[in-house]
Design an enzyme around this catalytic site. Sequence first.
Site, PDB file in Angstrom:
ATOM      1  N   GLY A  64     100.813 109.934  62.943  1.00  0.00           N
ATOM      2  CA  GLY A  64     100.130 109.629  61.691  1.00  0.00           C
ATOM      3  C   GLY A  64     101.136 109.531  60.566  1.00  0.00           C
ATOM      4  O   GLY A  64     102.134 110.239  60.560  1.00  0.00           O
ATOM      5  N   VAL A  71     102.934 112.843  60.600  1.00  0.00           N
ATOM      6  CA  VAL A  71     102.489 113.800  61.610  1.00  0.00           C
ATOM      7  C   VAL A  71     103.017 113.364  62.972  1.00  0.00           C
ATOM      8  O   VAL A  71     102.953 112.178  63.327  1.00  0.00           O
ATOM      9  CB  VAL A  71     100.948 113.935  61.626  1.00  0.00           C
ATOM     10  CG1 VAL A  71     100.499 114.952  62.678  1.00  0.00           C
ATOM     11  CG2 VAL A  71     100.429 114.349  60.254  1.00  0.00           C
ATOM     12  N   ASP A 176      88.475 114.795  50.633  1.00  0.00           N
ATOM     13  CA  ASP A 176      88.922 113.581  51.330  1.00  0.00           C
ATOM     14  C   ASP A 176      88.296 113.500  52.721  1.00  0.00           C
ATOM     15  O   ASP A 176      88.967 113.194  53.704  1.00  0.00           O
ATOM     16  CB  ASP A 176      90.459 113.568  51.403  1.00  0.00           C
ATOM     17  CG  ASP A 176      91.034 112.172  51.598  1.00  0.00           C
ATOM     18  OD1 ASP A 176      90.280 111.179  51.446  1.00  0.00           O
ATOM     19  OD2 ASP A 176      92.225 112.071  51.916  1.00  0.00           O
TER      20      ASP A 176
END
Length: 516
Positions: A64, A71, A176
Amino acid sequence: MTEHKGSITMEASHQIEHPPLHGEDPCKKYSQNKKLSGASTDIEKLYEAVPQLGNLFKIKGKIGEGTFSSVYLAVAQGRGNQEEKVALKHLIPTSHPVRIAAELQCLIVAGGQDNVMGVKCCFRKNDHVVIVMPYLEHESFLDILNSLSFEEVRDYMFNLLKALKRIHHFGIVHRDVKPSNFLYNQQLKQYALVDFGLAQGTPETKIELLKVIQSEALQEGQECFAHQRSVFGERNFNVRSPAFQDRSTVKLVKQPKVTDIPSRKLSAKKKATSTLNNGLAKKAASSCPANLTCDCYAKDRVCSICLSRRQQVAPRAGTPGFRAPEVLIKCPHQSTAIDIWSAGIIFLSLLSDRYPFYKAGDDLTALAQIMTIRGSRETIQAARTFGKSILCSKEIVAQDLRKLCERLRGNSTSFDNSTGDVQIKPQESALPAEISNAFEASLQGPQKHIHYQKQHHHGGDGRDVRITEKGADPKGWDNVPDEAYDLLDKLLDLNPATRITAKDALLHPFFRNMKQ
Ligand code: ADP
Ligand code: MG
Ligand code: ZN
Protein backbone atom coordinates in the site's frame (compact mmCIF):
# COMPACT_ATOMS: atom_id res chain seq x y z
CA MET A 1 15.57 -7.38 -10.72
CA THR A 2 17.86 -6.40 -13.53
CA GLU A 3 17.63 -2.74 -12.64
CA HIS A 4 19.42 -3.44 -9.44
CA LYS A 5 22.56 -5.19 -10.50
CA GLY A 6 24.52 -3.00 -8.18
CA SER A 7 22.70 -4.18 -5.10
CA ILE A 8 22.96 -7.93 -5.38
CA THR A 9 24.15 -8.42 -1.84
CA MET A 10 21.32 -6.31 -0.55
CA GLU A 11 18.76 -8.37 -2.42
CA ALA A 12 20.34 -11.63 -1.47
CA SER A 13 20.32 -10.81 2.18
CA HIS A 14 16.83 -9.47 2.23
CA GLN A 15 15.29 -11.62 -0.45
CA ILE A 16 12.98 -9.13 -1.98
CA GLU A 17 10.17 -11.01 -3.62
CA HIS A 18 7.61 -9.68 -5.97
CA PRO A 19 4.07 -10.80 -6.51
CA PRO A 20 3.50 -12.48 -9.88
CA LEU A 21 2.42 -10.23 -12.68
CA HIS A 22 -1.09 -10.59 -13.98
CA GLY A 23 -2.28 -10.15 -17.50
CA GLU A 24 -0.41 -9.97 -20.75
CA ASP A 25 -0.83 -6.33 -21.64
CA PRO A 26 2.76 -5.24 -22.31
CA CYS A 27 2.07 -1.63 -21.31
CA LYS A 28 0.55 -2.74 -18.07
CA LYS A 29 3.46 -5.06 -17.54
CA TYR A 30 5.88 -2.26 -18.14
CA SER A 31 4.20 0.05 -15.70
CA GLN A 32 3.92 -2.73 -13.18
CA ASN A 33 7.59 -3.50 -13.60
CA LYS A 34 8.38 0.12 -13.07
CA LYS A 35 6.21 0.18 -9.97
CA LEU A 36 7.79 -2.95 -8.63
CA SER A 37 11.31 -1.75 -9.19
CA GLY A 38 10.27 1.40 -7.37
CA ALA A 39 9.00 -0.73 -4.54
CA SER A 40 12.24 -2.66 -4.30
CA THR A 41 14.28 0.52 -4.02
CA ASP A 42 11.84 1.69 -1.38
CA ILE A 43 12.41 -1.54 0.49
CA GLU A 44 16.15 -1.05 0.34
CA LYS A 45 15.74 2.50 1.56
CA LEU A 46 13.58 1.31 4.42
CA TYR A 47 16.19 -1.25 5.50
CA GLU A 48 18.74 1.54 5.44
CA ALA A 49 16.57 3.98 7.32
CA VAL A 50 15.57 1.53 10.05
CA PRO A 51 18.33 -1.10 10.16
CA GLN A 52 16.75 -2.98 13.08
CA LEU A 53 14.12 -4.25 10.64
CA GLY A 54 16.71 -6.29 8.75
CA ASN A 55 17.44 -8.41 11.81
CA LEU A 56 13.83 -9.35 12.32
CA PHE A 57 11.97 -9.21 9.03
CA LYS A 58 12.18 -10.24 5.44
CA ILE A 59 10.28 -7.58 3.54
CA LYS A 60 8.39 -9.21 0.69
CA GLY A 61 6.91 -6.27 -1.12
CA LYS A 62 4.89 -3.11 -0.95
CA ILE A 63 1.17 -3.54 -0.38
CA GLY A 64 0.00 0.00 0.00
CA GLU A 65 1.13 3.49 -0.66
CA GLY A 66 -0.64 6.62 0.39
CA THR A 67 0.32 10.23 0.85
CA PHE A 68 1.44 9.65 4.37
CA SER A 69 2.71 6.13 4.52
CA SER A 70 3.93 3.08 2.68
CA VAL A 71 2.85 -0.34 3.84
CA TYR A 72 4.87 -3.50 3.27
CA LEU A 73 4.27 -7.19 3.71
CA ALA A 74 7.05 -8.83 5.68
CA VAL A 75 7.66 -12.11 7.41
CA ALA A 76 9.16 -12.37 10.83
CA GLN A 77 12.38 -14.37 10.76
CA GLY A 78 13.75 -16.97 13.07
CA ARG A 79 10.73 -18.10 15.01
CA GLY A 80 11.21 -21.82 14.65
CA ASN A 81 10.01 -22.92 11.26
CA GLN A 82 6.90 -20.84 11.44
CA GLU A 83 7.01 -17.69 9.41
CA GLU A 84 4.69 -15.01 10.64
CA LYS A 85 3.33 -12.44 8.23
CA VAL A 86 3.24 -8.83 9.35
CA ALA A 87 2.37 -5.50 7.81
CA LEU A 88 4.96 -2.75 8.23
CA LYS A 89 3.58 0.74 8.00
CA HIS A 90 6.34 3.23 7.34
CA LEU A 91 5.10 6.72 8.10
CA ILE A 92 6.50 9.61 6.15
CA PRO A 93 9.29 11.18 8.13
CA THR A 94 7.60 14.57 8.19
CA SER A 95 4.66 13.24 10.21
CA HIS A 96 4.15 15.11 13.43
CA PRO A 97 5.31 13.06 16.44
CA VAL A 98 2.03 13.58 18.29
CA ARG A 99 0.08 12.42 15.24
CA ILE A 100 2.17 9.28 15.00
CA ALA A 101 1.86 8.59 18.70
CA ALA A 102 -1.90 9.10 18.55
CA GLU A 103 -2.25 6.67 15.64
CA LEU A 104 -0.30 4.12 17.65
CA GLN A 105 -2.32 4.76 20.77
CA CYS A 106 -5.58 4.15 18.91
CA LEU A 107 -4.25 0.79 17.71
CA ILE A 108 -2.94 -0.13 21.16
CA VAL A 109 -5.98 0.93 23.19
CA ALA A 110 -8.86 0.10 20.84
CA GLY A 111 -7.23 -2.37 18.49
CA GLY A 112 -6.79 -6.10 18.57
CA GLN A 113 -10.45 -7.01 18.88
CA ASP A 114 -13.87 -6.50 17.33
CA ASN A 115 -12.37 -6.09 13.86
CA VAL A 116 -10.10 -3.25 14.82
CA MET A 117 -6.52 -3.77 13.71
CA GLY A 118 -4.03 -4.26 16.51
CA VAL A 119 -0.34 -3.55 16.76
CA LYS A 120 2.61 -5.78 17.55
CA CYS A 121 5.38 -3.29 18.03
CA CYS A 122 6.88 -0.17 16.62
CA PHE A 123 10.36 0.84 15.50
CA ARG A 124 11.89 4.24 15.30
CA LYS A 125 15.20 5.47 14.04
CA ASN A 126 15.61 9.20 13.88
CA ASP A 127 12.54 10.49 12.08
CA HIS A 128 11.52 7.14 10.63
CA VAL A 129 8.72 5.29 12.33
CA VAL A 130 7.51 1.82 11.39
CA ILE A 131 4.37 0.34 12.93
CA VAL A 132 4.29 -3.46 12.92
CA MET A 133 0.81 -4.98 12.66
CA PRO A 134 -0.53 -8.48 12.15
CA TYR A 135 -0.99 -8.99 8.43
CA LEU A 136 -4.48 -9.52 7.07
CA GLU A 137 -4.56 -10.63 3.48
CA HIS A 138 -7.47 -8.86 1.85
CA GLU A 139 -9.21 -8.32 -1.43
CA SER A 140 -9.61 -5.11 -3.33
CA PHE A 141 -13.18 -3.91 -2.82
CA LEU A 142 -13.67 -3.17 -6.48
CA ASP A 143 -12.52 -6.65 -7.49
CA ILE A 144 -14.96 -8.50 -5.30
CA LEU A 145 -17.87 -6.08 -5.18
CA ASN A 146 -19.88 -7.73 -7.92
CA SER A 147 -19.23 -11.24 -6.71
CA LEU A 148 -20.59 -10.69 -3.22
CA SER A 149 -23.75 -12.42 -2.14
CA PHE A 150 -26.37 -10.57 -0.18
CA GLU A 151 -25.46 -12.58 2.92
CA GLU A 152 -21.82 -11.57 2.55
CA VAL A 153 -22.88 -7.95 2.34
CA ARG A 154 -24.87 -8.33 5.51
CA ASP A 155 -21.86 -9.87 7.25
CA TYR A 156 -19.60 -7.15 5.93
CA MET A 157 -21.81 -4.37 7.28
CA PHE A 158 -22.28 -6.12 10.59
CA ASN A 159 -18.53 -6.44 11.04
CA LEU A 160 -17.85 -2.88 9.95
CA LEU A 161 -20.38 -1.57 12.45
CA LYS A 162 -18.87 -3.76 15.13
CA ALA A 163 -15.48 -2.11 14.53
CA LEU A 164 -17.08 1.32 14.60
CA LYS A 165 -18.92 0.54 17.82
CA ARG A 166 -15.59 -0.37 19.36
CA ILE A 167 -13.68 2.74 18.35
CA HIS A 168 -16.61 5.04 19.09
CA HIS A 169 -16.76 3.54 22.56
CA PHE A 170 -13.23 4.87 23.05
CA GLY A 171 -14.23 8.28 21.75
CA ILE A 172 -12.31 7.85 18.52
CA VAL A 173 -13.69 9.40 15.35
CA HIS A 174 -11.90 7.59 12.53
CA ARG A 175 -12.68 10.24 9.89
CA ASP A 176 -11.60 8.13 6.93
CA VAL A 177 -13.90 5.14 6.85
CA LYS A 178 -13.83 3.66 3.35
CA PRO A 179 -13.21 0.23 1.86
CA SER A 180 -9.41 0.58 1.63
CA ASN A 181 -9.33 1.23 5.37
CA PHE A 182 -11.55 -1.72 6.20
CA LEU A 183 -9.69 -4.84 5.21
CA TYR A 184 -11.80 -7.78 4.21
CA ASN A 185 -10.79 -11.36 3.61
CA GLN A 186 -13.76 -12.93 1.90
CA GLN A 187 -12.64 -16.52 2.36
CA LEU A 188 -11.61 -16.32 5.98
CA LYS A 189 -14.45 -13.93 6.79
CA GLN A 190 -12.00 -11.69 8.55
CA TYR A 191 -12.20 -7.96 8.82
CA ALA A 192 -10.00 -5.18 10.15
CA LEU A 193 -10.45 -1.46 10.44
CA VAL A 194 -7.08 0.18 9.84
CA ASP A 195 -5.54 3.63 9.45
CA PHE A 196 -5.97 5.94 12.40
CA GLY A 197 -3.82 8.53 10.69
CA LEU A 198 -6.67 11.04 10.64
CA ALA A 199 -8.47 10.02 13.79
CA GLN A 200 -9.77 12.62 16.19
CA GLY A 201 -11.14 12.42 19.66
CA THR A 202 -14.61 13.20 20.90
CA PRO A 203 -14.68 15.54 23.90
CA GLU A 204 -14.82 12.43 26.12
CA THR A 205 -12.17 10.46 24.28
CA LYS A 206 -10.25 7.83 26.19
CA ILE A 207 -7.26 8.27 23.92
CA GLU A 208 -5.06 10.77 25.72
CA LEU A 209 -3.09 11.78 22.65
CA LEU A 210 -6.20 12.60 20.70
CA LYS A 211 -6.95 15.15 23.40
CA VAL A 212 -3.51 16.62 22.83
CA ILE A 213 -4.15 16.86 19.11
CA GLN A 214 -7.42 18.61 19.75
CA SER A 215 -5.93 21.21 22.03
CA GLU A 216 -2.96 21.75 19.71
CA ALA A 217 -5.31 22.25 16.84
CA LEU A 218 -7.24 24.76 18.88
CA GLN A 219 -4.09 26.64 19.76
CA GLU A 220 -3.04 26.79 16.17
CA GLY A 221 -6.37 28.46 15.71
CA GLN A 222 -8.40 29.66 12.84
CA GLU A 223 -5.53 30.80 10.68
CA CYS A 224 -4.20 27.31 10.56
CA PHE A 225 -7.49 25.86 9.45
CA ALA A 226 -8.10 28.59 6.96
CA HIS A 227 -4.80 27.66 5.37
CA GLN A 228 -5.53 24.01 5.41
CA ARG A 229 -8.99 24.44 4.08
CA SER A 230 -7.83 25.57 0.71
CA VAL A 231 -5.77 22.45 0.21
CA PHE A 232 -8.10 20.09 -1.43
CA GLY A 233 -7.18 16.70 -0.25
CA GLU A 234 -7.46 14.09 2.32
CA ARG A 235 -5.15 15.10 5.05
CA ASN A 236 -5.69 18.71 5.75
CA PHE A 237 -6.73 18.27 9.32
CA ASN A 238 -3.52 17.04 10.60
CA VAL A 239 -0.33 18.35 11.84
CA ARG A 240 1.72 15.72 10.13
CA SER A 241 3.41 17.45 7.33
CA PRO A 242 5.23 20.74 7.21
CA ALA A 243 5.04 20.41 3.44
CA PHE A 244 1.35 21.09 3.74
CA GLN A 245 1.90 24.39 5.42
CA ASP A 246 4.10 25.50 2.59
CA ARG A 247 1.66 24.50 -0.06
CA SER A 248 -1.32 25.89 1.78
CA THR A 249 0.26 29.27 2.23
CA VAL A 250 0.59 29.52 -1.48
CA LYS A 251 -3.04 28.55 -1.88
CA LEU A 252 -4.14 31.00 0.73
CA VAL A 253 -2.99 33.85 -1.43
CA LYS A 254 -5.18 32.54 -4.17
CA GLN A 255 -7.95 31.82 -1.75
CA PRO A 256 -10.75 33.74 -3.44
CA LYS A 257 -10.12 31.86 -6.63
CA VAL A 258 -10.04 28.54 -4.89
CA THR A 259 -13.25 29.25 -3.06
CA ASP A 260 -14.96 30.29 -6.22
CA ILE A 261 -14.15 27.20 -8.20
CA PRO A 262 -16.99 24.99 -7.03
CA SER A 263 -19.70 27.54 -7.61
CA ARG A 264 -18.34 28.52 -10.98
CA LYS A 265 -18.08 24.97 -12.09
CA LEU A 266 -21.60 24.20 -11.03
CA SER A 267 -23.28 27.20 -12.57
CA ALA A 268 -21.27 27.12 -15.76
CA LYS A 269 -22.23 23.57 -16.49
CA LYS A 270 -25.80 24.03 -15.35
CA LYS A 271 -25.52 21.28 -12.85
CA ALA A 272 -27.12 21.37 -9.47
CA THR A 273 -26.23 24.93 -8.74
CA SER A 274 -25.82 25.29 -5.10
CA THR A 275 -24.17 27.93 -3.10
CA LEU A 276 -23.22 27.60 0.45
CA ASN A 277 -23.79 30.53 2.65
CA ASN A 278 -22.60 30.47 6.10
CA GLY A 279 -25.42 32.07 7.95
CA LEU A 280 -23.69 31.94 11.29
CA ALA A 281 -20.44 33.34 10.06
CA LYS A 282 -22.29 36.28 8.60
CA LYS A 283 -23.43 37.26 12.05
CA ALA A 284 -20.26 36.25 13.82
CA ALA A 285 -17.24 38.47 13.97
CA SER A 286 -15.02 37.93 10.99
CA SER A 287 -12.28 39.71 9.13
CA CYS A 288 -15.02 41.35 7.12
CA PRO A 289 -16.67 44.42 8.71
CA ALA A 290 -19.99 43.33 10.12
CA ASN A 291 -21.90 46.28 8.71
CA LEU A 292 -20.96 45.56 5.12
CA THR A 293 -23.98 44.31 3.28
CA CYS A 294 -23.45 41.24 1.31
CA ASP A 295 -24.17 41.13 -2.41
CA CYS A 296 -24.60 37.47 -2.85
CA TYR A 297 -27.09 36.25 -0.33
CA ALA A 298 -29.61 34.03 -2.15
CA LYS A 299 -27.58 34.20 -5.35
CA ASP A 300 -25.59 31.41 -6.91
CA ARG A 301 -22.37 33.39 -6.87
CA VAL A 302 -20.09 34.27 -3.99
CA CYS A 303 -19.48 38.00 -3.79
CA SER A 304 -16.18 39.67 -3.07
CA ILE A 305 -17.30 40.63 0.42
CA CYS A 306 -17.92 37.01 1.26
CA LEU A 307 -14.69 35.94 -0.38
CA SER A 308 -12.81 38.25 1.94
CA ARG A 309 -14.43 36.72 5.00
CA ARG A 310 -12.52 34.27 7.06
CA GLN A 311 -13.18 30.65 6.46
CA GLN A 312 -15.03 28.92 9.20
CA VAL A 313 -13.03 26.53 11.27
CA ALA A 314 -14.03 22.96 10.72
CA PRO A 315 -12.15 19.76 10.25
CA ARG A 316 -12.76 18.25 6.88
CA ALA A 317 -10.32 15.42 6.49
CA GLY A 318 -11.43 12.29 4.74
CA THR A 319 -12.24 11.24 1.22
CA PRO A 320 -14.79 13.44 -0.60
CA GLY A 321 -17.23 10.73 -1.66
CA PHE A 322 -17.45 9.43 1.90
CA ARG A 323 -17.77 12.78 3.65
CA ALA A 324 -20.87 13.34 5.72
CA PRO A 325 -23.00 16.38 4.87
CA GLU A 326 -21.99 18.10 8.11
CA VAL A 327 -18.34 17.73 7.07
CA LEU A 328 -19.07 19.10 3.61
CA ILE A 329 -20.97 22.00 5.09
CA LYS A 330 -18.15 22.58 7.55
CA CYS A 331 -20.08 22.15 10.73
CA PRO A 332 -17.54 22.74 13.48
CA HIS A 333 -19.00 20.17 15.83
CA GLN A 334 -18.44 16.81 14.27
CA SER A 335 -18.88 13.55 16.05
CA THR A 336 -18.65 9.82 15.61
CA ALA A 337 -21.74 10.18 13.38
CA ILE A 338 -19.48 11.12 10.47
CA ASP A 339 -18.06 7.58 10.44
CA ILE A 340 -21.59 6.19 10.36
CA TRP A 341 -22.37 8.24 7.27
CA SER A 342 -19.28 6.80 5.58
CA ALA A 343 -20.42 3.29 6.53
CA GLY A 344 -23.77 4.17 4.90
CA ILE A 345 -21.98 5.15 1.69
CA ILE A 346 -20.16 1.81 1.72
CA PHE A 347 -23.50 0.05 2.23
CA LEU A 348 -24.95 2.02 -0.68
CA SER A 349 -22.08 0.77 -2.86
CA LEU A 350 -22.64 -2.79 -1.71
CA LEU A 351 -26.37 -2.71 -2.37
CA SER A 352 -26.13 -0.94 -5.72
CA ASP A 353 -22.95 -2.65 -6.96
CA ARG A 354 -21.42 0.71 -7.74
CA TYR A 355 -18.05 1.84 -6.50
CA PRO A 356 -17.12 4.50 -5.88
CA PHE A 357 -20.66 5.64 -5.50
CA TYR A 358 -19.85 9.33 -5.39
CA LYS A 359 -16.75 10.57 -7.06
CA ALA A 360 -16.86 14.25 -6.32
CA GLY A 361 -13.97 16.57 -6.91
CA ASP A 362 -14.98 19.16 -4.38
CA ASP A 363 -17.26 19.59 -1.41
CA LEU A 364 -20.08 21.42 -3.14
CA THR A 365 -20.28 18.86 -5.90
CA ALA A 366 -20.25 16.16 -3.26
CA LEU A 367 -23.14 17.90 -1.53
CA ALA A 368 -25.06 18.22 -4.79
CA GLN A 369 -24.55 14.53 -5.37
CA ILE A 370 -25.89 13.70 -1.94
CA MET A 371 -28.95 15.83 -2.71
CA THR A 372 -29.69 13.82 -5.82
CA ILE A 373 -30.25 10.79 -3.66
CA ARG A 374 -31.45 12.24 -0.38
CA GLY A 375 -33.34 15.24 -1.75
CA SER A 376 -32.48 18.92 -1.79
CA ARG A 377 -35.22 19.98 0.60
CA GLU A 378 -34.15 17.36 3.12
CA THR A 379 -30.50 18.36 2.84
CA ILE A 380 -31.30 22.04 3.27
CA GLN A 381 -33.47 21.28 6.27
CA ALA A 382 -30.77 19.17 7.92
CA ALA A 383 -28.19 21.89 7.33
CA ARG A 384 -30.49 24.38 9.00
CA THR A 385 -30.37 22.35 12.19
CA PHE A 386 -26.73 23.22 12.51
CA GLY A 387 -27.11 26.79 11.46
CA LYS A 388 -26.14 26.63 7.82
CA SER A 389 -28.11 27.72 4.85
CA ILE A 390 -27.77 26.08 1.49
CA LEU A 391 -29.18 27.48 -1.70
CA CYS A 392 -30.03 25.15 -4.45
CA SER A 393 -31.31 26.44 -7.77
CA LYS A 394 -33.48 23.42 -8.40
CA GLU A 395 -35.48 21.17 -6.21
CA ILE A 396 -34.32 17.60 -6.36
CA VAL A 397 -36.63 14.94 -5.04
CA ALA A 398 -35.31 12.29 -2.67
CA GLN A 399 -35.10 8.83 -4.16
CA ASP A 400 -36.51 5.59 -2.96
CA LEU A 401 -33.43 3.69 -1.86
CA ARG A 402 -34.67 0.26 -2.88
CA LYS A 403 -35.65 1.40 -6.34
CA LEU A 404 -32.36 3.22 -6.75
CA CYS A 405 -30.22 0.27 -5.70
CA GLU A 406 -32.19 -2.26 -7.71
CA ARG A 407 -32.07 -0.10 -10.79
CA LEU A 408 -28.32 0.37 -10.52
CA ARG A 409 -27.73 -3.25 -9.75
CA GLY A 410 -29.78 -4.06 -12.80
CA ASN A 411 -31.89 -6.71 -11.24
CA SER A 412 -35.24 -5.07 -11.12
CA THR A 413 -37.33 -7.81 -12.53
CA SER A 414 -40.81 -7.99 -13.81
CA PHE A 415 -42.88 -11.04 -14.33
CA ASP A 416 -44.64 -11.42 -17.63
CA ASN A 417 -47.90 -13.19 -16.95
CA SER A 418 -48.55 -14.22 -20.52
CA THR A 419 -45.25 -15.94 -21.14
CA GLY A 420 -44.24 -16.74 -17.61
CA ASP A 421 -40.88 -15.10 -18.26
CA VAL A 422 -39.07 -13.04 -15.78
CA GLN A 423 -37.79 -9.96 -17.50
CA ILE A 424 -34.93 -7.82 -16.53
CA LYS A 425 -35.35 -4.14 -17.11
CA PRO A 426 -32.42 -2.49 -18.79
CA GLN A 427 -30.23 -0.45 -16.54
CA GLU A 428 -31.49 3.09 -16.28
CA SER A 429 -29.92 6.15 -14.84
CA ALA A 430 -30.95 6.53 -11.25
CA LEU A 431 -30.68 10.26 -11.30
CA PRO A 432 -32.47 13.21 -12.78
CA ALA A 433 -31.00 13.73 -16.25
CA GLU A 434 -29.43 17.12 -15.65
CA ILE A 435 -27.56 15.87 -12.64
CA SER A 436 -26.73 12.42 -13.79
CA ASN A 437 -24.17 13.82 -16.23
CA ALA A 438 -22.38 15.35 -13.32
CA PHE A 439 -21.39 12.03 -11.99
CA GLU A 440 -22.15 9.61 -14.67
CA ALA A 441 -18.67 8.24 -14.32
CA SER A 442 -19.24 7.34 -10.72
CA LEU A 443 -22.32 5.41 -11.61
CA GLN A 444 -20.81 3.49 -14.43
CA GLY A 445 -19.48 0.13 -13.71
CA PRO A 446 -19.53 -3.38 -14.91
CA GLN A 447 -23.06 -4.21 -15.82
CA LYS A 448 -24.29 -7.09 -13.86
CA HIS A 449 -25.57 -9.98 -15.87
CA ILE A 450 -27.88 -12.00 -13.80
CA HIS A 451 -29.68 -14.62 -15.76
CA TYR A 452 -33.07 -15.38 -14.48
CA GLN A 453 -34.36 -18.60 -15.75
CA LYS A 454 -37.92 -19.43 -16.14
CA GLN A 455 -38.41 -21.56 -13.11
CA HIS A 456 -41.57 -23.50 -12.54
CA HIS A 457 -42.47 -26.31 -10.34
CA HIS A 458 -45.65 -28.16 -9.95
CA GLY A 459 -47.77 -27.27 -7.02
CA GLY A 460 -49.94 -29.77 -5.23
CA ASP A 461 -52.94 -28.89 -7.34
CA GLY A 462 -51.07 -29.59 -10.56
CA ARG A 463 -50.82 -25.96 -11.64
CA ASP A 464 -47.55 -24.35 -12.53
CA VAL A 465 -46.36 -22.24 -9.67
CA ARG A 466 -43.67 -19.71 -10.16
CA ILE A 467 -40.91 -20.07 -7.66
CA THR A 468 -40.85 -16.77 -5.92
CA GLU A 469 -37.79 -14.55 -5.75
CA LYS A 470 -36.29 -16.70 -3.06
CA GLY A 471 -33.81 -19.03 -4.64
CA ALA A 472 -33.98 -17.56 -8.14
CA ASP A 473 -30.70 -15.74 -7.65
CA PRO A 474 -28.23 -17.89 -5.75
CA LYS A 475 -26.62 -14.74 -4.36
CA GLY A 476 -29.88 -13.60 -2.85
CA TRP A 477 -30.05 -10.25 -4.64
CA ASP A 478 -33.60 -10.75 -5.77
CA ASN A 479 -34.83 -10.96 -2.24
CA VAL A 480 -33.33 -8.06 -0.33
CA PRO A 481 -35.48 -7.43 2.72
CA ASP A 482 -36.91 -4.00 3.50
CA GLU A 483 -34.80 -3.94 6.66
CA ALA A 484 -31.69 -3.48 4.53
CA TYR A 485 -33.01 -0.27 3.02
CA ASP A 486 -34.37 0.87 6.35
CA LEU A 487 -30.92 0.54 7.88
CA LEU A 488 -29.35 2.28 4.87
CA ASP A 489 -31.81 5.12 5.35
CA LYS A 490 -30.84 5.44 9.02
CA LEU A 491 -27.09 5.34 8.30
CA LEU A 492 -27.54 8.01 5.65
CA ASP A 493 -29.59 10.26 7.90
CA LEU A 494 -28.69 13.78 6.81
CA ASN A 495 -28.94 14.99 10.38
CA PRO A 496 -26.03 13.77 12.51
CA ALA A 497 -28.06 14.30 15.68
CA THR A 498 -30.60 11.66 14.70
CA ARG A 499 -28.32 9.41 12.62
CA ILE A 500 -28.23 5.89 14.04
CA THR A 501 -25.21 4.96 16.18
CA ALA A 502 -23.05 1.90 15.55
CA LYS A 503 -24.38 0.34 18.72
CA ASP A 504 -28.01 0.77 17.70
CA ALA A 505 -27.32 -0.24 14.12
CA LEU A 506 -26.06 -3.60 15.34
CA LEU A 507 -29.41 -4.08 17.06
CA HIS A 508 -31.34 -3.21 13.91
CA PRO A 509 -33.72 -5.94 12.66
CA PHE A 510 -31.52 -6.28 9.57
CA PHE A 511 -29.02 -8.08 11.81
CA ARG A 512 -31.59 -10.20 13.59
CA ASN A 513 -30.12 -13.54 14.63
CA MET A 514 -26.56 -12.42 14.17
CA LYS A 515 -24.10 -13.09 16.95
CA GLN A 516 -23.35 -9.78 18.61
P1 ADP B 1 -2.51 5.14 4.67
O1 ADP B 1 -2.54 6.07 5.83
O2 ADP B 1 -1.33 5.37 3.79
O3 ADP B 1 -3.80 5.06 3.92
P2 ADP B 1 -3.21 2.52 5.74
O4 ADP B 1 -3.00 2.24 7.17
O5 ADP B 1 -4.60 2.77 5.30
O6 ADP B 1 -2.24 3.71 5.31
O7 ADP B 1 -2.63 1.34 4.87
C1 ADP B 1 -2.59 1.41 3.46
C2 ADP B 1 -2.94 0.07 2.86
O8 ADP B 1 -2.01 -0.92 3.31
C3 ADP B 1 -4.30 -0.46 3.27
O9 ADP B 1 -5.31 0.03 2.41
C4 ADP B 1 -4.12 -1.95 3.13
O10 ADP B 1 -4.25 -2.35 1.78
C5 ADP B 1 -2.66 -2.15 3.53
N1 ADP B 1 -2.59 -2.50 4.96
C6 ADP B 1 -2.52 -1.66 6.02
N2 ADP B 1 -2.45 -2.35 7.18
C7 ADP B 1 -2.50 -3.65 6.85
C8 ADP B 1 -2.48 -4.88 7.61
N3 ADP B 1 -2.38 -4.87 8.93
N4 ADP B 1 -2.55 -6.04 6.93
C9 ADP B 1 -2.63 -6.05 5.59
N5 ADP B 1 -2.65 -4.95 4.84
C10 ADP B 1 -2.58 -3.76 5.44
MG1 MG C 1 -5.67 4.29 4.39
ZN1 ZN D 1 -21.72 37.66 -0.22
